[in-house]
Motif scaffolding. Structure first.
Motif, PDB file in Angstrom:
ATOM      1  N   LEU A   7      40.637  34.394  50.180  1.00 31.47           N
ATOM      2  CA  LEU A   7      40.979  33.574  51.338  1.00 31.47           C
ATOM      3  C   LEU A   7      42.289  34.021  51.955  1.00 31.47           C
ATOM      4  O   LEU A   7      43.102  34.654  51.300  1.00 31.47           O
ATOM      5  CB  LEU A   7      41.099  32.092  50.951  1.00 31.47           C
ATOM      6  N   GLN A   8      42.402  33.677  53.219  1.00 31.51           N
ATOM      7  CA  GLN A   8      43.692  33.882  53.887  1.00 31.51           C
ATOM      8  C   GLN A   8      44.177  32.526  54.404  1.00 31.51           C
ATOM      9  O   GLN A   8      44.936  31.854  53.733  1.00 31.51           O
ATOM     10  CB  GLN A   8      43.570  34.944  54.962  1.00 31.51           C
ATOM     11  N   CYS A   9      43.689  32.069  55.564  1.00 28.06           N
ATOM     12  CA  CYS A   9      44.150  30.748  56.026  1.00 28.06           C
ATOM     13  C   CYS A   9      43.534  29.631  55.199  1.00 28.06           C
ATOM     14  O   CYS A   9      44.077  28.541  55.114  1.00 28.06           O
ATOM     15  CB  CYS A   9      43.855  30.544  57.507  1.00 28.06           C
ATOM     16  N   GLY A  10      42.376  29.879  54.617  1.00 29.77           N
ATOM     17  CA  GLY A  10      41.737  28.883  53.762  1.00 29.77           C
ATOM     18  C   GLY A  10      40.852  27.886  54.494  1.00 29.77           C
ATOM     19  O   GLY A  10      40.256  27.018  53.846  1.00 29.77           O
ATOM     20  N   TYR A  11      40.742  28.018  55.813  1.00 29.87           N
ATOM     21  CA  TYR A  11      39.980  26.988  56.538  1.00 29.87           C
ATOM     22  C   TYR A  11      38.496  27.005  56.177  1.00 29.87           C
ATOM     23  O   TYR A  11      37.881  25.963  56.000  1.00 29.87           O
ATOM     24  CB  TYR A  11      40.149  27.143  58.060  1.00 29.87           C
ATOM     25  N   CYS A  12      37.947  28.194  56.032  1.00 26.80           N
ATOM     26  CA  CYS A  12      36.520  28.308  55.706  1.00 26.80           C
ATOM     27  C   CYS A  12      36.245  28.095  54.219  1.00 26.80           C
ATOM     28  O   CYS A  12      35.091  27.971  53.811  1.00 26.80           O
ATOM     29  CB  CYS A  12      36.006  29.689  56.098  1.00 26.80           C
ATOM     30  N   CYS A  22      33.965  33.250  58.588  1.00 25.11           N
ATOM     31  CA  CYS A  22      35.374  33.389  58.239  1.00 25.11           C
ATOM     32  C   CYS A  22      36.029  34.248  59.308  1.00 25.11           C
ATOM     33  O   CYS A  22      35.552  35.342  59.595  1.00 25.11           O
ATOM     34  CB  CYS A  22      35.541  34.042  56.867  1.00 25.11           C
ATOM     35  N   ARG A  23      37.121  33.745  59.863  1.00 27.57           N
ATOM     36  CA  ARG A  23      37.780  34.495  60.937  1.00 27.57           C
ATOM     37  C   ARG A  23      38.896  35.394  60.418  1.00 27.57           C
ATOM     38  O   ARG A  23      39.497  36.134  61.185  1.00 27.57           O
ATOM     39  CB  ARG A  23      38.363  33.528  61.973  1.00 27.57           C
ATOM     40  N   CYS A  24      39.197  35.320  59.120  1.00 28.17           N
ATOM     41  CA  CYS A  24      40.384  36.025  58.627  1.00 28.17           C
ATOM     42  C   CYS A  24      40.083  37.236  57.754  1.00 28.17           C
ATOM     43  O   CYS A  24      40.738  38.259  57.884  1.00 28.17           O
ATOM     44  CB  CYS A  24      41.243  35.089  57.787  1.00 28.17           C
ATOM     45  N   THR A  25      39.168  37.099  56.820  1.00 21.43           N
ATOM     46  CA  THR A  25      39.151  38.027  55.686  1.00 21.43           C
ATOM     47  C   THR A  25      38.312  39.285  55.881  1.00 21.43           C
ATOM     48  O   THR A  25      38.438  40.219  55.105  1.00 21.43           O
ATOM     49  CB  THR A  25      38.609  37.328  54.435  1.00 21.43           C
TER      50      THR A  25
HETATM   51  S1  FES Z   1      40.221  32.463  55.326  1.00 21.11           S
HETATM   52 FE1  FES Z   1      40.689  31.880  57.379  1.00 21.11          FE
HETATM   53  S2  FES Z   1      38.746  31.405  58.225  1.00 21.11           S
HETATM   54 FE2  FES Z   1      38.278  32.206  56.279  1.00 21.11          FE
END
Ligand code: FES
Ligand code: FES
Length: 178
Positions: free
Chosen positions: A98-103, A135-138
């Motif tokens: 995870l990065q931001c953790g939202y998903c 997921c928008r980050c990883t």
């Molecule tokens: S970790 Fe940021 S949207 Fe998946």
């Protein structure tokens, strides 16, 4: 007019009066205070709101709370047992999934069902299994490795554990300021 719904969430039974239009995700977050289940889109696309209903994953923005009469629901808050992370939670920790953790809560709940149905998924099967979760980050790479880690440790037969992709670090030393 409100309707009464009785359901079990993470082992606790609740009986609450709700508006018939209340979505399950809003009920979990606003009525029960279980804000680990996220809302990313409200249009059944992102999967951030995924929970387990009677063992099946469900995007909880796609169902009304009143439809859950008698259901057994598990949310991300119900996965850890006696202070021990669920193997999939541990996998996301170990493999930096995870990065931001939202998903992440939705991704983990979907992964629970994935490994319940297929204890030894291939990489392709993992990618197929989480295709409803965005997921928008990883870039998904470490998410896949997290699920592989969990599968290997759940089965305890594994010999090869994937390595997480290391963060990109500039190898050049920082030049002193003139
Ligand atoms: S970790 Fe940021 S949207 Fe998946
Ligand atoms: S909030 Fe339910 S799928 Fe996006």
């Amino acid at each position: 007019m409100k309707k009464t719904v009785k359901l079990t969430v993470n082992g606790t039974t609740y009986e609450r009066d709700v508006e018939p239009r209340t979505l399950l995700v809003h009920f979990l977050r606003d009525n029960l205070g279980l804000t680990g289940t996220h809302i990313g889109c409200d249009t059944s696309q992102c999967g951030a709101c995924t929970v387990l209903v009677n063992g099946q994953s469900l995007k909880s923005c796609t169902a009304f709370a009143v439809q859950m009469q008698g259901a057994e629901i598990t949310t991300i808050e119900g996965l850890a047992k006696e202070g021990e992370l669920h193997p999939i939670q541990q996998g996301f920790w170990e493999m930096h999934g995870l990065q931001c953790g939202y998903c992440t809560p939705g991704m983990i709940m979907q992964s629970v069902q994935l490994l319940d149905r297929n204890a030894n998924p291939s990489e392709e099967e993992i990618r197929h299994g989480i295709e409803g979760n965005l997921c928008r980050c990883t870039g998904y790479q470490n998410i896949v490795k997290s699920i592989q880690w969990a599968a290997q440790h759940k089965n305890q037969g594994a010999t090869e554990v994937p390595e997480a992709d290391a963060p990109q670090v500039d190898p050049k030393p920082i030049s002193p300021v003139p």
